[in-house]
Design an enzyme around this catalytic site. Sequence first.
Site, mmCIF file in Angstrom:
data_model
loop_
_atom_site.group_PDB
_atom_site.id
_atom_site.type_symbol
_atom_site.label_atom_id
_atom_site.label_comp_id
_atom_site.label_asym_id
_atom_site.label_seq_id
_atom_site.Cartn_x
_atom_site.Cartn_y
_atom_site.Cartn_z
ATOM 1 C CG ASP A 47 30.251 11.337 34.884
ATOM 2 O OD1 ASP A 47 29.341 12.199 34.761
ATOM 3 O OD2 ASP A 47 31.220 10.885 33.801
ATOM 4 C CE LYS A 101 26.211 14.006 27.821
ATOM 5 N NZ LYS A 101 27.615 14.393 28.588
ATOM 6 C CB THR A 138 28.275 17.584 30.422
ATOM 7 O OG1 THR A 138 27.209 16.610 30.587
ATOM 8 C CG2 THR A 138 29.631 16.786 29.878
ATOM 9 N NE ARG A 153 29.134 20.165 22.804
ATOM 10 C CZ ARG A 153 28.270 18.978 22.848
ATOM 11 N NH1 ARG A 153 27.106 19.328 22.503
ATOM 12 N NH2 ARG A 153 28.857 17.619 23.105
ATOM 13 C CD GLU A 186 45.720 31.371 31.222
ATOM 14 O OE1 GLU A 186 45.206 32.586 31.401
ATOM 15 O OE2 GLU A 186 46.479 30.531 30.448
ATOM 16 C CE1 TYR A 230 43.730 31.908 27.515
ATOM 17 C CE2 TYR A 230 44.510 33.424 25.937
ATOM 18 C CZ TYR A 230 44.508 32.282 26.104
ATOM 19 O OH TYR A 230 44.843 31.269 25.534
HETATM 20 N N1 DSN Z 1 29.122 11.929 24.260
HETATM 21 C C1 DSN Z 1 28.332 11.596 25.591
HETATM 22 C C2 DSN Z 1 27.206 10.962 25.468
HETATM 23 O O1 DSN Z 1 26.402 10.863 24.225
HETATM 24 O O2 DSN Z 1 26.679 10.479 26.607
HETATM 25 C C3 DSN Z 1 29.391 11.325 26.573
HETATM 26 O O3 DSN Z 1 30.492 11.768 26.831
#
Ligand code: DSN
Length: 422
Positions: A202, A231, A228, A237, A58, A56
Amino acid sequence: MHVPPIPHLTAEDPQLATLIEAEASRQHDKLRMIASENYVSEAVLEASSTVLTNKYSEGYAGKRYYEGQQLIDPIETLAIDRAKSLFGVDHANVQPYSGSPANLAVYLAFLQPGETVMGMALPMGGHLTHGWSVSATGKWFNSVRYAVNRETGRIDLDEVRDLALAERPKVIFCGGTAVPRTIDFPGFAAIAREVGAVLVADIAHIAGLIAGGAHPSPVGHADVITTTTHKTLRGPRGAMIMTTAEHATAIDKAVFPGLQGGPHNHTTAAIAVALREAATADFRAYAHQVVANAAALATALTEHGFALSSGGTDNHLILADLTSKGIAGKPAAQALDRAGIELNYNTVPYDTRKPFDPSGIRLGTAALTTRGLTEQHMPQVAAWMDETVTAALKDDEATIDRIAGEVRDLLAAFPMPGYRAA
Ligand code: DSN
């Protein structure tokens, strides 16, 4: 078998181990084209599953609420420094658990409940957290939404500007989840400046393309950048928020203690690994290949009569309206999955069907490029897709089975990080 191997899990919990092994094998055998997915490296997998999950922490480096941070602090600092260097930003927060919490932190930092946020409408390609009605961001804030132009399928910045001038949002989001075209960050920044809004880019879908120089960067234009990490960036993730120095404190306070508790340190370490990988020449080549593959696939799909939203793609993502093929998105996606081609059904702009049974499919080339496929394979992929949707209309499961076998045969020649044939 899964790599790294999972012998302890296999001994202690064979039921779960069997499911994980089967998933590794499934990922190996499928042409994975969900635009938001990828294959992480084995180094990222290793970092994700270490003893860091036991800790942990924080707070932030040098200012934690628990003892024993001698090694967590340098790990998190390493991830931050790599993010700053890779993207050329003043500040990075690597603690958000995923993209939606990262975007929620933006609301907490800059808006009071009821104040106005502007984002792209979900059915036009935006994200739930950009103010869509069913999301907390649409329920707790006054959200106004821009669309794409009905004829071009592209964002019309004059329309965005008109809406911004009329509604005076405090925050404007650009970016989304089904945007096949280059995002004009300087154009959005000019609008945000004119109305005094904070511009949030974003870049979840295109972060890897930006890092690899295959899409323009929002740095120098957006006040805040959320992404994120799993991707096109090809990490675990997780998520990051990058800001100018001016907004660093507001964002850090919003993430912790505003929204989250302890960061997931194993994920932070894996993000650090992915960011190091993304700074290499190999990754730059990868990012450009992702875009080249998507362009080649878009051309081939068009030749097979698929109607592509906006007429094509500039990035990794393709959105196709299947109305002209005489099939809806959901049965097509399900048939394609049976044929070994994994993607998702998706609304297309101005869709006349419902979100759970829309007209389109969304696909991307990030994962198949990691496997090593190039432009020369894209005509075959498009031909399989065309044959599959035709077969689905005729309930021709034999053809679908045959294609699944051909997909498996092709992919057998392209190694998958995280899996080796036993
Ligand atoms: N779930 C993601 C996507 O597939 O684009 C976006 O949050």
